[in-house]
Write an enzyme that holds these catalytic residues in place. Structure first.
Site, PDB file in Angstrom:
ATOM      1  N   ASP A   1     -39.118  23.771  -3.659  1.00  0.00           N
ATOM      2  CA  ASP A   1     -38.339  24.086  -2.466  1.00  0.00           C
ATOM      3  C   ASP A   1     -36.932  24.583  -2.759  1.00  0.00           C
ATOM      4  O   ASP A   1     -36.225  25.002  -1.853  1.00  0.00           O
ATOM      5  CB  ASP A   1     -38.261  22.849  -1.558  1.00  0.00           C
ATOM      6  CG  ASP A   1     -39.600  22.570  -0.911  1.00  0.00           C
ATOM      7  OD1 ASP A   1     -40.264  23.543  -0.537  1.00  0.00           O
ATOM      8  OD2 ASP A   1     -39.982  21.398  -0.797  1.00  0.00           O
TER       9      ASP A   1
ATOM     10  N   HIS B   1     -38.739  15.223  -8.414  1.00  0.00           N
ATOM     11  CA  HIS B   1     -40.130  15.207  -7.957  1.00  0.00           C
ATOM     12  C   HIS B   1     -40.793  13.949  -8.446  1.00  0.00           C
ATOM     13  O   HIS B   1     -40.491  13.474  -9.546  1.00  0.00           O
ATOM     14  CB  HIS B   1     -40.889  16.436  -8.494  1.00  0.00           C
ATOM     15  CG  HIS B   1     -42.130  16.716  -7.728  1.00  0.00           C
ATOM     16  ND1 HIS B   1     -43.324  16.089  -8.020  1.00  0.00           N
ATOM     17  CD2 HIS B   1     -42.364  17.516  -6.666  1.00  0.00           C
ATOM     18  CE1 HIS B   1     -44.233  16.513  -7.167  1.00  0.00           C
ATOM     19  NE2 HIS B   1     -43.690  17.371  -6.328  1.00  0.00           N
TER      20      HIS B   1
END
Ligand code: CMC
Length: 432
Positions: free
Chosen positions: A366, A308
């Site tokens: 996710d 991320h």
């Protein structure tokens, strides 16, 4: 305490100037470079906006090193445990948790805007049956500006409020219509006696020829996923909404731009890519091979659902969704879910691997969300639509915040030009 600033010196000319520092309520200070070009004739260069604050915002705060996510100051873990998607939507839009009466009015407003114009509904017939639902959703959202002229004055706060209610209420209806079109099934109209997520499930799974009862476990799981996806400060799609909206474009166009931006596999599209990857890996024996591929710079393969831009620690949403996977699968009597088992094993292997440890790559939101969506019967091509549906609330909150800001001006990044210098046109006969 004296105001903090940084002194900048041009090494060639010796010219110096003070760059003021601005502090937020929490998080790193920012260096105000607005006078940089005026005083020094230079721009800043930060491709991918790694260290650039593009705006001031009061909505969401992330501490990526500590794995903290706050909506309007409230930790996402507390909201996930105690709140609901509708209450979180109100919080994101209005800045405070609602009193009971205000929540009731808000929910009622959303419930009474769920239908879409019949003509808009007929747009779906123009799409090929195997069109990706994200293509349909972004096109239909953009088309809404052709229908709701009565409330599109972006400078009118009441119009902005009606727009917010309309888009939040209608996006599940649009998503469900895209799903039904893909299946070739008749469109199912919304039911205003159902809560937000139950209504969505009803529109997804009911058929005219048989009764359909919404399972409350499914609705609760969806509600929790939507809370976790509702906002994430200045991510790529939210920044897209802000950029498009800064031109004065109508808000449906701005949200449609956000839907389109969210579809990429580096962003909201990752949930679909994670399941494809898990299926490709197949069994735990293959994990080392795929981890090696993810580390190999000559391969384009990445561990989807890992890494991320902001989190250099566990994404708090991933932890919550992993817990939810255990609970939901157990409640549905599907605890022996092979893809979930594989995902858990992959996480374990990657988190012990030096490559992932050194780069602080952890599972993101996710990594596990697609497993729950699958368990709820939502097809893979709809995963990113689910992300966009929940994130619509965040997009609207950011758009509202930006438009209401008197200091708002068009977003217009600068560049470092490295193309040819000025040169004169040569006639075609004289070209090599
Ligand atoms: N697998 C393997 N290596 C990775 C991964 C990954 N998933 N993610 C980052 N890296 C490596 C990358 O190659 C780089 O290595 P090096 O320093 O040796 O060049 C280093 O880690 C830093 O990565 P980056 O690409 O500079 O990081 P970024 O901030 O530009 O990208 C990201 C962030 C999320 C796009 C990226 O981690 C990624 O592609 N992850 C997989 C896709 C994914 O799961 N996306 C969902 C993000 S969360 C939901 C959302 O935002 O919507």
């Amino acid at each position: 305490m004296a105001p903090k600033n940084y002194q900048l010196t041009d090494s060639a000319t010796g010219k110096t100037s003070d760059l003021p520092v601005r502090s937020g309520t929490i998080g790193p200070d920012v260096l105000d470079v607005a006078t940089l070009y005026r005083d020094h004739g230079v721009f800043t260069f930060d491709p991918g906006f790694g260290v650039t604050a593009a705006c001031e915002s009061r909505i969401t705060y992330i501490d990526g090193d500590e794995g903290v996510l706050l909506y309007r100051g409230y930790p996402v873990e507390q909201l996930a445990e105690k709140s609901s998607f509708m209450e979180v939507s109100y919080l994101l839009l209005h800045g405070e948790l609602p009193a009971r009466k205000d929540l009731d009015i808000f929910v009622s407003n959303i419930r009474h805007h769920t239908m879409i114009n019949e003509t808009l509904l007929r747009f779906f017939n123009g799409f090929h049956h195997n069109a990706h639902p994200m293509a349909m959703v972004s096109a239909v959202v953009a088309s809404m500006s052709a229908f709701y002229h009565d409330s599109m004055d972006i400078n009118n706060p009441r119009h902005r409020e009606i727009f917010a209610h309309r888009i939040i209420a209608k996006i599940p209806t649009i998503a469900a219509a895209a799903h039904k079109h893909s299946l070739g099934q008749p469109f199912v109209y919304p039911r205003n006696d159902l809560d937000y997520c139950s209504n969505l499930l009803h529109m997804f799974f009911a058929v005219p020829c048989a009764p359909y009862r919404v399972d409350p476990i499914y609705a609760q799981a969806l509600d929790l996923l939507f809370i976790l996806h509702a906002d994430h400060e200045q991510n790529a799609s939210t920044s897209t909404v802000r950029l498009a909206g800064s031109t004065g474009a109508n808000p449906y166009a701005a949200i449609s731009a956000g839907v389109s931006a969210s579809g990429g596999p580096a962003h909201g599209g990752a949930n679909e890519a994670v399941l494809e990857m898990l299926e490709e890996i197949g069994t735990a024996d293959n994990i080392p091979k795929y981890v090696a591929m993810a580390k190999d710079k000559s391969s384009h393969f990445r561990l989807m659902g890992f890494g991320h831009r902001v989190y250099k620690n566990f994404d708090p949403r991933a932890r919550l969704i992993r817990e939810m996977c255990h609970k939901v699968l157990a409640k549905l009597g599907r605890s022996d879910n092979p893809l979930f088992e594989l995902a858990l094993r992959l996480e374990e292997v990657a988190l012990k691997d030096e490559y992932f440890v050194a780069r602080k790559l952890y599972p993101n939101v996710d990594f596990y969300s697609g497993i729950i969506y699958s368990a709820l019967g939502i097809p893979r091509s709809m995963f990113t639509v689910m992300f966009a549906l929940a994130r619509t609330v965040g997009w609207v909150a950011h758009w509202q915040e930006m438009i209401a800001d008197p200091a708002m001006r068009i977003s217009r990044p600068r560049q470092l030009y490295s193309g040819p210098k000025r040169r004169d046109y040569t006639d075609i006969a004289g070209r090599a």
